[in-house]
Write a protein that holds these residues in place. Structure first.
Motif, PDB file in Angstrom:
ATOM      1  N   LEU A  53       0.834  -1.195   0.000  1.00  0.00           N
ATOM      2  CA  LEU A  53       0.000   0.000   0.000  1.00  0.00           C
ATOM      3  C   LEU A  53       0.872   1.250   0.000  1.00  0.00           C
ATOM      4  CD1 LEU A  53      -2.823   1.190   0.043  1.00  0.00           C
ATOM      5  CD2 LEU A  53      -2.794   0.991   2.535  1.00  0.00           C
ATOM      6  N   SER A  54       1.931   1.235   0.782  1.00  0.00           N
ATOM      7  CA  SER A  54       2.863   2.362   0.803  1.00  0.00           C
ATOM      8  C   SER A  54       3.480   2.572  -0.580  1.00  0.00           C
ATOM      9  CB  SER A  54       3.957   2.101   1.842  1.00  0.00           C
ATOM     10  OG  SER A  54       4.861   3.169   1.864  1.00  0.00           O
TER      11      SER A  54
ATOM     12  N   CYS B 159       2.098   1.923  -3.381  1.00  0.00           N
ATOM     13  CA  CYS B 159       1.051   2.489  -4.238  1.00  0.00           C
ATOM     14  C   CYS B 159       0.862   3.979  -4.008  1.00  0.00           C
ATOM     15  CB  CYS B 159      -0.268   1.750  -4.031  1.00  0.00           C
ATOM     16  SG  CYS B 159      -0.255   0.070  -4.676  1.00  0.00           S
ATOM     17  N   HIS B 160       1.198   4.457  -2.829  1.00  0.00           N
ATOM     18  CA  HIS B 160       1.130   5.890  -2.556  1.00  0.00           C
ATOM     19  C   HIS B 160       2.247   6.632  -3.287  1.00  0.00           C
ATOM     20  CE1 HIS B 160      -2.050   6.347   0.449  1.00  0.00           C
ATOM     21  NE2 HIS B 160      -1.699   5.161   0.900  1.00  0.00           N
ATOM     22  N   ASN B 161       3.368   5.954  -3.492  1.00  0.00           N
ATOM     23  CA  ASN B 161       4.543   6.598  -4.079  1.00  0.00           C
ATOM     24  C   ASN B 161       4.754   6.280  -5.553  1.00  0.00           C
ATOM     25  OD1 ASN B 161       5.322   7.740  -1.568  1.00  0.00           O
ATOM     26  ND2 ASN B 161       6.062   5.727  -0.953  1.00  0.00           N
ATOM     27  N   THR B 162       4.145   5.216  -6.044  1.00  0.00           N
ATOM     28  CA  THR B 162       4.327   4.768  -7.425  1.00  0.00           C
ATOM     29  C   THR B 162       2.961   4.429  -7.996  1.00  0.00           C
ATOM     30  OG1 THR B 162       6.449   3.782  -6.806  1.00  0.00           O
ATOM     31  CG2 THR B 162       5.477   3.035  -8.871  1.00  0.00           C
ATOM     32  N   PHE B 163       2.743   4.774  -9.269  1.00  0.00           N
ATOM     33  CA  PHE B 163       1.487   4.401  -9.906  1.00  0.00           C
ATOM     34  C   PHE B 163       1.672   3.067 -10.615  1.00  0.00           C
ATOM     35  CE2 PHE B 163      -1.500   4.176 -13.416  1.00  0.00           C
ATOM     36  CZ  PHE B 163      -2.685   4.312 -12.716  1.00  0.00           C
TER      37      PHE B 163
ATOM     38  N   ALA C  47      -8.432  -0.026   0.776  1.00  0.00           N
ATOM     39  CA  ALA C  47      -7.556   1.140   0.913  1.00  0.00           C
ATOM     40  C   ALA C  47      -7.152   1.696  -0.446  1.00  0.00           C
ATOM     41  CB  ALA C  47      -6.321   0.769   1.734  1.00  0.00           C
ATOM     42  N   ILE C  48      -6.864   0.827  -1.387  1.00  0.00           N
ATOM     43  CA  ILE C  48      -6.398   1.270  -2.705  1.00  0.00           C
ATOM     44  C   ILE C  48      -7.523   1.976  -3.456  1.00  0.00           C
ATOM     45  CG2 ILE C  48      -6.814  -0.621  -4.351  1.00  0.00           C
ATOM     46  CD1 ILE C  48      -3.475   1.042  -3.731  1.00  0.00           C
TER      47      ILE C  48
ATOM     48  N   LEU D  18      -7.898   5.694  -3.028  1.00  0.00           N
ATOM     49  CA  LEU D  18      -6.966   6.579  -3.731  1.00  0.00           C
ATOM     50  C   LEU D  18      -7.539   6.847  -5.118  1.00  0.00           C
ATOM     51  CD1 LEU D  18      -3.594   4.809  -2.842  1.00  0.00           C
ATOM     52  CD2 LEU D  18      -4.616   6.809  -1.725  1.00  0.00           C
TER      53      LEU D  18
ATOM     54  N   ARG E  67      -6.518   7.943  -7.901  1.00  0.00           N
ATOM     55  CA  ARG E  67      -5.820   7.508  -9.112  1.00  0.00           C
ATOM     56  C   ARG E  67      -5.915   6.003  -9.329  1.00  0.00           C
ATOM     57  NH1 ARG E  67       0.616   8.049  -8.171  1.00  0.00           N
ATOM     58  NH2 ARG E  67       0.764   6.943  -6.204  1.00  0.00           N
ATOM     59  N   TYR E  68      -6.404   5.278  -8.344  1.00  0.00           N
ATOM     60  CA  TYR E  68      -6.591   3.831  -8.494  1.00  0.00           C
ATOM     61  C   TYR E  68      -8.059   3.440  -8.691  1.00  0.00           C
ATOM     62  CZ  TYR E  68      -1.724   2.807  -7.559  1.00  0.00           C
ATOM     63  OH  TYR E  68      -0.357   2.723  -7.656  1.00  0.00           O
TER      64      TYR E  68
END
Length: 130
Positions: A38-39, A41-45, A66-67, A70, A72-73
């Motif tokens: 998950l971390s 995914c916060h920093n990389t798409f 959680a995803i 976001l 963008r997901y």
């Protein structure tokens, strides 16, 4: 674009990576821990997420919930893989935003077909990240 595989069993992760590599030339990252994934995914798409139901840090369902929070997901394909045969799990997963669902042991042809159906999937939200 890059695909993220969230799988704590190293052998299973390598098999999934190898099978995915037969369908796409995209980079493929493996992460064994749901919270670390998950971390990431916060920093990389990532253009696609392949998530085992049972991983350390959080369940696959918790990860998907959680995803999907976001933005963008919103439309990124998420494939869940599990050994759990409970049909309610599948219903819950789909309701939470899972776009594909496979049970272990994963059939290679079915996995590749499912991946191929989503590779190159480019709605507006994905195209903006290319």
């Amino acid at each position: 674009m890059t695909i993220l595989i969230v799988e704590d069993n190293a052998t299973n992760a390598l098999i999934l990576k190898r099978l995915a590599g037969k369908v796409t030339d995209e980079d493929i990252i493996i992460e064994a821990d749901g919270a670390r994934a998950l971390s990431l995914c916060h920093n990389t798409f990532f253009s696609m997420l392949i998530v085992d139901y049972m991983v350390p840090g959080m369940t696959g369902l918790q990860f998907v919930k959680a995803i999907r929070m976001l933005r963008r997901y919103d439309e990124v394909p998420v494939i869940m893989i599990t050994a759990d045969q409970d049909p309610k799990l599948r219903e819950t997963a789909v309701a939470m935003g899972v776009t594909g669902f496979l049970t272990k042991p994963v059939d290679a042809v079915t996995f590749r077909d499912l991946l191929a159906a989503h590779v190159g999937y480019a709605p507006a939200t994905l195209a903006a990240h290319r």
